[in-house]
Design a protein around this motif. Structure first.
Motif, PDB file in Angstrom:
ATOM      1  N   TYR A  25       0.820  -1.214   0.000  1.00 40.14           N
ATOM      2  CA  TYR A  25       0.000   0.000   0.000  1.00 40.14           C
ATOM      3  C   TYR A  25       0.860   1.273   0.000  1.00 40.14           C
ATOM      4  O   TYR A  25       0.679   2.135  -0.863  1.00 40.14           O
ATOM      5  CB  TYR A  25      -0.971  -0.010   1.183  1.00 40.14           C
ATOM      6  N   PRO A  26       1.819   1.420   0.923  1.00 41.28           N
ATOM      7  CA  PRO A  26       2.624   2.644   0.868  1.00 41.28           C
ATOM      8  C   PRO A  26       3.524   2.732  -0.367  1.00 41.28           C
ATOM      9  O   PRO A  26       3.822   3.825  -0.834  1.00 41.28           O
ATOM     10  CB  PRO A  26       3.435   2.639   2.161  1.00 41.28           C
ATOM     11  N   THR A  27       3.914   1.591  -0.924  1.00 36.26           N
ATOM     12  CA  THR A  27       4.695   1.612  -2.160  1.00 36.26           C
ATOM     13  C   THR A  27       3.876   2.210  -3.293  1.00 36.26           C
ATOM     14  O   THR A  27       4.350   3.082  -4.033  1.00 36.26           O
ATOM     15  CB  THR A  27       5.164   0.198  -2.535  1.00 36.26           C
ATOM     16  N   LEU A  28       2.638   1.755  -3.416  1.00 40.17           N
ATOM     17  CA  LEU A  28       1.766   2.287  -4.465  1.00 40.17           C
ATOM     18  C   LEU A  28       1.430   3.751  -4.205  1.00 40.17           C
ATOM     19  O   LEU A  28       1.382   4.556  -5.144  1.00 40.17           O
ATOM     20  CB  LEU A  28       0.492   1.452  -4.561  1.00 40.17           C
ATOM     21  N   GLY A  29       1.209   4.104  -2.955  1.00 39.77           N
ATOM     22  CA  GLY A  29       0.944   5.503  -2.616  1.00 39.77           C
ATOM     23  C   GLY A  29       2.125   6.397  -2.951  1.00 39.77           C
ATOM     24  O   GLY A  29       1.962   7.506  -3.462  1.00 39.77           O
ATOM     25  N   LEU A  30       3.327   5.910  -2.678  1.00 38.29           N
ATOM     26  CA  LEU A  30       4.545   6.658  -2.997  1.00 38.29           C
ATOM     27  C   LEU A  30       4.643   6.914  -4.489  1.00 38.29           C
ATOM     28  O   LEU A  30       4.924   8.042  -4.920  1.00 38.29           O
ATOM     29  CB  LEU A  30       5.769   5.889  -2.495  1.00 38.29           C
ATOM     30  N   CYS A  31       4.369   5.897  -5.277  1.00 42.13           N
ATOM     31  CA  CYS A  31       4.399   6.064  -6.741  1.00 42.13           C
ATOM     32  C   CYS A  31       3.373   7.094  -7.191  1.00 42.13           C
ATOM     33  O   CYS A  31       3.665   7.955  -8.031  1.00 42.13           O
ATOM     34  CB  CYS A  31       4.130   4.736  -7.431  1.00 42.13           C
ATOM     35  N   GLY A  32       2.174   7.026  -6.636  1.00 45.52           N
ATOM     36  CA  GLY A  32       1.121   7.970  -7.006  1.00 45.52           C
ATOM     37  C   GLY A  32       1.476   9.398  -6.647  1.00 45.52           C
ATOM     38  O   GLY A  32       1.298  10.326  -7.449  1.00 45.52           O
ATOM     39  N   GLU A  33       1.970   9.598  -5.442  1.00 44.83           N
ATOM     40  CA  GLU A  33       2.322  10.958  -5.004  1.00 44.83           C
ATOM     41  C   GLU A  33       3.516  11.508  -5.775  1.00 44.83           C
ATOM     42  O   GLU A  33       3.543  12.689  -6.125  1.00 44.83           O
ATOM     43  CB  GLU A  33       2.583  10.987  -3.499  1.00 44.83           C
ATOM     44  N   ALA A  34       4.516  10.655  -6.050  1.00 44.08           N
ATOM     45  CA  ALA A  34       5.655  11.107  -6.863  1.00 44.08           C
ATOM     46  C   ALA A  34       5.180  11.504  -8.253  1.00 44.08           C
ATOM     47  O   ALA A  34       5.668  12.488  -8.827  1.00 44.08           O
ATOM     48  CB  ALA A  34       6.712  10.007  -6.940  1.00 44.08           C
ATOM     49  N   GLY A  35       4.204  10.780  -8.775  1.00 42.35           N
ATOM     50  CA  GLY A  35       3.621  11.141 -10.063  1.00 42.35           C
ATOM     51  C   GLY A  35       2.930  12.488 -10.019  1.00 42.35           C
ATOM     52  O   GLY A  35       3.003  13.267 -10.978  1.00 42.35           O
ATOM     53  N   VAL A  37       3.766  14.983  -8.066  1.00 42.26           N
ATOM     54  CA  VAL A  37       4.852  15.975  -8.058  1.00 42.26           C
ATOM     55  C   VAL A  37       5.352  16.188  -9.482  1.00 42.26           C
ATOM     56  O   VAL A  37       5.484  17.329  -9.954  1.00 42.26           O
ATOM     57  CB  VAL A  37       6.010  15.530  -7.137  1.00 42.26           C
ATOM     58  N   ALA A  38       5.624  15.094 -10.181  1.00 39.77           N
ATOM     59  CA  ALA A  38       6.133  15.187 -11.551  1.00 39.77           C
ATOM     60  C   ALA A  38       5.139  15.909 -12.453  1.00 39.77           C
ATOM     61  O   ALA A  38       5.545  16.728 -13.297  1.00 39.77           O
ATOM     62  CB  ALA A  38       6.427  13.791 -12.098  1.00 39.77           C
ATOM     63  N   ASP A  39       3.862  15.652 -12.281  1.00 35.84           N
ATOM     64  CA  ASP A  39       2.852  16.293 -13.111  1.00 35.84           C
ATOM     65  C   ASP A  39       2.815  17.801 -12.885  1.00 35.84           C
ATOM     66  O   ASP A  39       2.705  18.577 -13.832  1.00 35.84           O
ATOM     67  CB  ASP A  39       1.478  15.679 -12.838  1.00 35.84           C
ATOM     68  N   LYS A  40       2.936  18.225 -11.634  1.00 32.85           N
ATOM     69  CA  LYS A  40       2.942  19.669 -11.345  1.00 32.85           C
ATOM     70  C   LYS A  40       4.169  20.344 -11.956  1.00 32.85           C
ATOM     71  O   LYS A  40       4.071  21.437 -12.503  1.00 32.85           O
ATOM     72  CB  LYS A  40       2.867  19.911  -9.841  1.00 32.85           C
ATOM     73  N   VAL A  41       5.320  19.692 -11.859  1.00 39.32           N
ATOM     74  CA  VAL A  41       6.539  20.249 -12.450  1.00 39.32           C
ATOM     75  C   VAL A  41       6.408  20.292 -13.967  1.00 39.32           C
ATOM     76  O   VAL A  41       6.768  21.278 -14.617  1.00 39.32           O
ATOM     77  CB  VAL A  41       7.780  19.450 -12.009  1.00 39.32           C
ATOM     78  N   LYS A  42       5.857  19.241 -14.566  1.00 43.02           N
ATOM     79  CA  LYS A  42       5.643  19.202 -16.017  1.00 43.02           C
ATOM     80  C   LYS A  42       4.797  20.382 -16.467  1.00 43.02           C
ATOM     81  O   LYS A  42       5.105  21.046 -17.470  1.00 43.02           O
ATOM     82  CB  LYS A  42       4.957  17.899 -16.413  1.00 43.02           C
ATOM     83  N   LYS A  43       3.749  20.679 -15.709  1.00 45.30           N
ATOM     84  CA  LYS A  43       2.853  21.773 -16.083  1.00 45.30           C
ATOM     85  C   LYS A  43       3.534  23.128 -15.942  1.00 45.30           C
ATOM     86  O   LYS A  43       3.222  24.055 -16.690  1.00 45.30           O
ATOM     87  CB  LYS A  43       1.568  21.706 -15.272  1.00 45.30           C
ATOM     88  N   VAL A  44       4.482  23.248 -15.015  1.00 45.94           N
ATOM     89  CA  VAL A  44       5.263  24.481 -14.916  1.00 45.94           C
ATOM     90  C   VAL A  44       6.090  24.657 -16.189  1.00 45.94           C
ATOM     91  O   VAL A  44       6.182  25.760 -16.738  1.00 45.94           O
ATOM     92  CB  VAL A  44       6.161  24.477 -13.664  1.00 45.94           C
ATOM     93  N   LEU A  45       6.679  23.570 -16.667  1.00 42.25           N
ATOM     94  CA  LEU A  45       7.455  23.643 -17.905  1.00 42.25           C
ATOM     95  C   LEU A  45       6.564  23.958 -19.097  1.00 42.25           C
ATOM     96  O   LEU A  45       6.905  24.781 -19.950  1.00 42.25           O
ATOM     97  CB  LEU A  45       8.203  22.334 -18.140  1.00 42.25           C
ATOM     98  N   ARG A  46       5.409  23.319 -19.153  1.00 43.48           N
ATOM     99  CA  ARG A  46       4.507  23.483 -20.293  1.00 43.48           C
ATOM    100  C   ARG A  46       3.789  24.831 -20.283  1.00 43.48           C
ATOM    101  O   ARG A  46       3.705  25.495 -21.317  1.00 43.48           O
ATOM    102  CB  ARG A  46       3.461  22.356 -20.279  1.00 43.48           C
ATOM    103  N   ASP A  47       3.296  25.235 -19.125  1.00 50.52           N
ATOM    104  CA  ASP A  47       2.400  26.386 -19.057  1.00 50.52           C
ATOM    105  C   ASP A  47       3.035  27.666 -18.524  1.00 50.52           C
ATOM    106  O   ASP A  47       2.489  28.745 -18.708  1.00 50.52           O
ATOM    107  CB  ASP A  47       1.187  26.058 -18.174  1.00 50.52           C
TER     108      ASP A  47
END
Length: 109
Positions: A25-35, A37-47
């Protein structure tokens, strides 16, 4: 607050199936939360042309807190000490820097 104190205190908020014997459960949660973070950073680059505005920084801080929580829970599930993990990581990186192999790939460099 040190990392071990955070690990102990954060455990009081762990509410998931079989907490105490469920590293999945925490492994999957970690992957989701890291994703997230990555999505927010991606949107900073894009937008935002790579400019991190205060609102985005606040949102990233919250997401990074979630990442930290899941790291702490996973460490607890595996009976690992978060502060020891951090110290070992710094020792590894310091050794790589001293040997001028901090760049590159492979765990055993």
């Amino acid at each position: 607050m040190d990392l071990n104190q955070y690990q102990r205190l954060s455990r009081a908020t762990a509410r998931y199936p079989d907490a105490g014997s469920n590293p999945i459960y925490p492994t999957l949660g970690l992957c989701g939360e890291a994703g997230e973070v990555a999505d927010k950073v991606k949107k900073v680059l894009r937008d935002r042309d790579g400019v991190f505005e205060q609102e985005t920084l606040r949102a990233l801080a919250l997401e990074l807190g979630d990442v930290l929580w899941y790291v702490a829970q996973l460490a607890t599930e595996l009976d690992l000490d978060l502060e020891a993990i951090a110290n070992t990581n710094l020792e590894k990186l310091s050794s790589r820097a001293a040997r001028n192999v901090i760049s590159g790939s492979g765990d055993d460099r």
